[in-house]
Design a protein around this motif. Structure first.
Motif, PDB file in Angstrom:
ATOM      1  N   GLY A 236      -2.540   5.452  -0.577  1.00 43.21           N
ATOM      2  CA  GLY A 236      -3.225   6.690  -0.247  1.00 43.21           C
ATOM      3  C   GLY A 236      -2.482   7.460   0.813  1.00 43.21           C
ATOM      4  O   GLY A 236      -1.269   7.304   0.988  1.00 43.21           O
TER       5      GLY A 236
ATOM      6  N   LYS B   7     -10.141  15.999 -11.297  1.00 42.66           N
ATOM      7  CA  LYS B   7     -11.000  14.959 -11.868  1.00 42.66           C
ATOM      8  C   LYS B   7     -10.620  14.661 -13.319  1.00 42.66           C
ATOM      9  O   LYS B   7     -10.697  13.506 -13.780  1.00 42.66           O
ATOM     10  CB  LYS B   7     -12.472  15.345 -11.782  1.00 42.66           C
ATOM     11  CG  LYS B   7     -13.434  14.208 -12.159  1.00 42.66           C
ATOM     12  CD  LYS B   7     -14.884  14.587 -11.923  1.00 42.66           C
ATOM     13  CE  LYS B   7     -15.795  13.390 -12.176  1.00 42.66           C
ATOM     14  NZ  LYS B   7     -15.629  12.814 -13.528  1.00 42.66           N
TER      15      LYS B   7
ATOM     16  N   HIS C  69      -2.752   6.083  -6.000  1.00 45.27           N
ATOM     17  CA  HIS C  69      -4.158   5.696  -5.951  1.00 45.27           C
ATOM     18  C   HIS C  69      -4.406   4.448  -6.795  1.00 45.27           C
ATOM     19  O   HIS C  69      -5.129   3.529  -6.382  1.00 45.27           O
ATOM     20  CB  HIS C  69      -5.013   6.859  -6.452  1.00 45.27           C
ATOM     21  CG  HIS C  69      -6.483   6.665  -6.263  1.00 45.27           C
ATOM     22  ND1 HIS C  69      -7.073   6.554  -5.029  1.00 45.27           N
ATOM     23  CD2 HIS C  69      -7.493   6.564  -7.177  1.00 45.27           C
ATOM     24  CE1 HIS C  69      -8.381   6.400  -5.180  1.00 45.27           C
ATOM     25  NE2 HIS C  69      -8.663   6.388  -6.479  1.00 45.27           N
TER      26      HIS C  69
ATOM     27  N   ASP D  81     -10.480  13.443   0.547  1.00 45.24           N
ATOM     28  CA  ASP D  81     -10.531  13.488   2.010  1.00 45.24           C
ATOM     29  C   ASP D  81     -11.689  14.408   2.383  1.00 45.24           C
ATOM     30  O   ASP D  81     -11.575  15.638   2.345  1.00 45.24           O
ATOM     31  CB  ASP D  81      -9.215  14.023   2.569  1.00 45.24           C
ATOM     32  CG  ASP D  81      -9.177  14.026   4.096  1.00 45.24           C
ATOM     33  OD1 ASP D  81     -10.245  13.832   4.718  1.00 45.24           O
ATOM     34  OD2 ASP D  81      -8.082  14.230   4.666  1.00 45.24           O
TER      35      ASP D  81
ATOM     36  N   ASP E 278     -10.890   6.102 -10.097  1.00 46.21           N
ATOM     37  CA  ASP E 278     -12.063   6.564  -9.345  1.00 46.21           C
ATOM     38  C   ASP E 278     -11.693   7.809  -8.551  1.00 46.21           C
ATOM     39  O   ASP E 278     -10.944   7.736  -7.571  1.00 46.21           O
ATOM     40  CB  ASP E 278     -12.561   5.462  -8.413  1.00 46.21           C
ATOM     41  CG  ASP E 278     -13.773   5.919  -7.627  1.00 46.21           C
ATOM     42  OD1 ASP E 278     -14.723   6.439  -8.233  1.00 46.21           O
ATOM     43  OD2 ASP E 278     -13.759   5.787  -6.386  1.00 46.21           O
TER      44      ASP E 278
ATOM     45  N   ASP F 100     -13.714   9.999  -6.780  1.00 41.41           N
ATOM     46  CA  ASP F 100     -14.399  10.246  -5.508  1.00 41.41           C
ATOM     47  C   ASP F 100     -13.714   9.545  -4.345  1.00 41.41           C
ATOM     48  O   ASP F 100     -13.636  10.094  -3.234  1.00 41.41           O
ATOM     49  CB  ASP F 100     -15.858   9.812  -5.595  1.00 41.41           C
ATOM     50  CG  ASP F 100     -16.692  10.714  -6.502  1.00 41.41           C
ATOM     51  OD1 ASP F 100     -16.236  11.840  -6.783  1.00 41.41           O
ATOM     52  OD2 ASP F 100     -17.772  10.287  -6.934  1.00 41.41           O
ATOM     53  N   SER F 101     -13.190   8.341  -4.574  1.00 35.56           N
ATOM     54  CA  SER F 101     -12.570   7.598  -3.467  1.00 35.56           C
ATOM     55  C   SER F 101     -11.221   8.161  -3.072  1.00 35.56           C
ATOM     56  O   SER F 101     -10.647   7.763  -2.046  1.00 35.56           O
ATOM     57  CB  SER F 101     -12.419   6.122  -3.847  1.00 35.56           C
ATOM     58  OG  SER F 101     -11.556   5.966  -4.957  1.00 35.56           O
ATOM     59  N   SER F 102     -10.701   9.103  -3.837  1.00 44.32           N
ATOM     60  CA  SER F 102      -9.416   9.730  -3.490  1.00 44.32           C
ATOM     61  C   SER F 102      -9.584  10.931  -2.571  1.00 44.32           C
ATOM     62  O   SER F 102      -8.589  11.443  -2.035  1.00 44.32           O
ATOM     63  CB  SER F 102      -8.691  10.182  -4.762  1.00 44.32           C
ATOM     64  OG  SER F 102      -9.303  11.343  -5.318  1.00 44.32           O
TER      65      SER F 102
ATOM     66  N   TYR G  74      -7.849  12.115 -13.152  1.00 41.26           N
ATOM     67  CA  TYR G  74      -8.333  10.778 -12.785  1.00 41.26           C
ATOM     68  C   TYR G  74      -9.105  10.154 -13.942  1.00 41.26           C
ATOM     69  O   TYR G  74      -8.967   8.961 -14.232  1.00 41.26           O
ATOM     70  CB  TYR G  74      -9.201  10.867 -11.531  1.00 41.26           C
ATOM     71  CG  TYR G  74      -8.394  11.005 -10.256  1.00 41.26           C
ATOM     72  CD1 TYR G  74      -8.205   9.921  -9.414  1.00 41.26           C
ATOM     73  CD2 TYR G  74      -7.805  12.218  -9.911  1.00 41.26           C
ATOM     74  CE1 TYR G  74      -7.457  10.030  -8.256  1.00 41.26           C
ATOM     75  CE2 TYR G  74      -7.050  12.347  -8.758  1.00 41.26           C
ATOM     76  CZ  TYR G  74      -6.866  11.255  -7.931  1.00 41.26           C
ATOM     77  OH  TYR G  74      -6.113  11.369  -6.791  1.00 41.26           O
TER      78      TYR G  74
ATOM     79  N   ARG H 114       0.857  -1.196   0.000  1.00 44.25           N
ATOM     80  CA  ARG H 114       0.000   0.000   0.000  1.00 44.25           C
ATOM     81  C   ARG H 114       0.895   1.248   0.000  1.00 44.25           C
ATOM     82  O   ARG H 114       1.297   1.740   1.050  1.00 44.25           O
ATOM     83  CB  ARG H 114      -0.942   0.006   1.207  1.00 44.25           C
ATOM     84  CG  ARG H 114      -1.807  -1.260   1.294  1.00 44.25           C
ATOM     85  CD  ARG H 114      -2.834  -1.134   2.389  1.00 44.25           C
ATOM     86  NE  ARG H 114      -3.861  -0.158   2.036  1.00 44.25           N
ATOM     87  CZ  ARG H 114      -4.751   0.341   2.907  1.00 44.25           C
ATOM     88  NH1 ARG H 114      -4.712  -0.036   4.178  1.00 44.25           N
ATOM     89  NH2 ARG H 114      -5.665   1.209   2.506  1.00 44.25           N
TER      90      ARG H 114
END
Length: 333
Positions: free
Chosen positions: A239, A154, A234, A169, A163, A165-167, A157, A128
């Motif tokens: 992350g 965006k 990512h 915070d 993805d 949105d999952s990045s 990405y 990770r």
């Protein structure tokens, strides 16, 4: 996952050194790493070789620097710049990953880093990846009528099928820079340099050569590596904060950037380690050949810089620290 006291395999530490300041920083890095008495981490110094992308020979020129690096346990490995070279030397860290063995875990550090304690204290999870969170909101620079943070990030990405949105915070508000995945490239790690390097290079070349329209207002010089690094991390399942806070960029390592900044803002422990590892004559004899190191460390200019600042009440922005040092006539790099 590598944990202290385990019998995990050797981890390759990669830095990049070339003619000039970086070769002396590499000596300092190697001396500070050796001082911690590690045996699990192998230091590899990647060195660019002459080629059409360099105007002059980028190799380490002083034989005494090369000899000392080897004496400090470093292995120097050459690599050819095929895509960046002198036009974008930050790309060295991307192309240098080729010198590492495929399938072996690695940690990359910028040469302007000091190792303060055993790296085995850091519970690296090489599955990770992450990178340095010691950063400011340097990119993107939002223009009044241009795309905002969300639209800009965006687009990147989307370019690589990631993805977005999952990045995010979500503890930070929309259109605030810390909401978006962003690192300093002073360190990063992963389980395989080829997997990481292939993505890093592919993303960097795509953005450099054909940037999304949403980047029309943005400069990629010198930010290209830090723009694509979050995308790589990512994509590989990493992350933010994949190692406990306070170790890297804290108790175990310090990315000091330049010596005047080290003396101005870092903890007493950092200065103590710096001056201890540079004290032996074999180190001093080489480092004092570089003027900034000679004056800052050995002639006391660093302590004069240190006296200008209260470490408990530093300016919020790094530029303000730099400006004060320059006004006093003490800036060197």
């Amino acid at each position: 996952m590598t944990r202290e006291g385990s019998t995990a395999q050797t981890v390759n530490i990669l830095i990049v050194a070339q003619a000039g300041r970086l070769s002396y920083e590499a000596v300092l890095f190697a001396a500070s790493l050796q001082a911690q008495g590690e045996d699990r981490f192998r230091l590899i110094v990647a060195e660019p070789v002459p080629g059409p992308l360099w105007e002059s020979d980028p190799r380490i020129r002083q034989p005494e620097v090369r000899a000392l690096l080897k004496d400090l346990g470093a292995e120097i490995r050459p690599f050819e710049a095929q895509y960046f070279g002198g036009s974008y030397p930050y790309g060295n860290k991307i192309e240098a990953l080729r010198v590492l063995p495929e399938g072996e875990p690695f940690v990359f550090f910028d040469t302007d880093t000091l190792i303060l304690d055993r790296l085995s204290r850091v519970p690296f999870d090489f599955d990770r990846p992450t990178a340095s969170m010691r950063r400011e909101g340097t990119w993107p620079q939002i223009e009044l009528y241009g795309p905002g943070y969300t639209q800009t990030w965006k687009a990147l990405y989307d370019r690589f099928g990631l993805d977005f949105d999952s990045s995010l915070d979500l503890d930070w508000p929309d259109e605030y820079w810390q909401r978006y995945l962003y690192f300093n490239a002073g360190f990063f790690f992963y389980k395989c340099p080829k997997m990481f390097g292939d993505l890093f290079l592919g993303y960097a070349l795509s953005v450099r050569d054909d940037p999304p329209a949403e980047l029309v207002c943005q400069s990629l010089e010198p930010w290209l590596d830090q723009v694509v690094l979050p995308l790589v991390i990512h994509r590989l399942g990493g992350g933010r904060n994949m190692v406990p806070t306070g170790l890297l960029d804290g108790e175990v390592s310090c990315h000091y950037r330049v010596l005047p900044l080290l003396y101005a803002r870092e903890a007493d422990r950092v200065v103590e380690v710096l001056e201890a590892v540079t004290a032996p004559n074999r180190i001093k004899k080489v480092l004092k050949e570089y003027d900034a190191f000679k004056r800052m460390i050995y002639q006391g200019r660093g302590q004069k810089v240190r006296a200008l600042f209260d470490r408990d009440d530093l300016p919020r922005r790094e530029q303000a620290i730099r400006n004060k040092i320059k006004r006093e006539g003490f800036w060197m790099r």
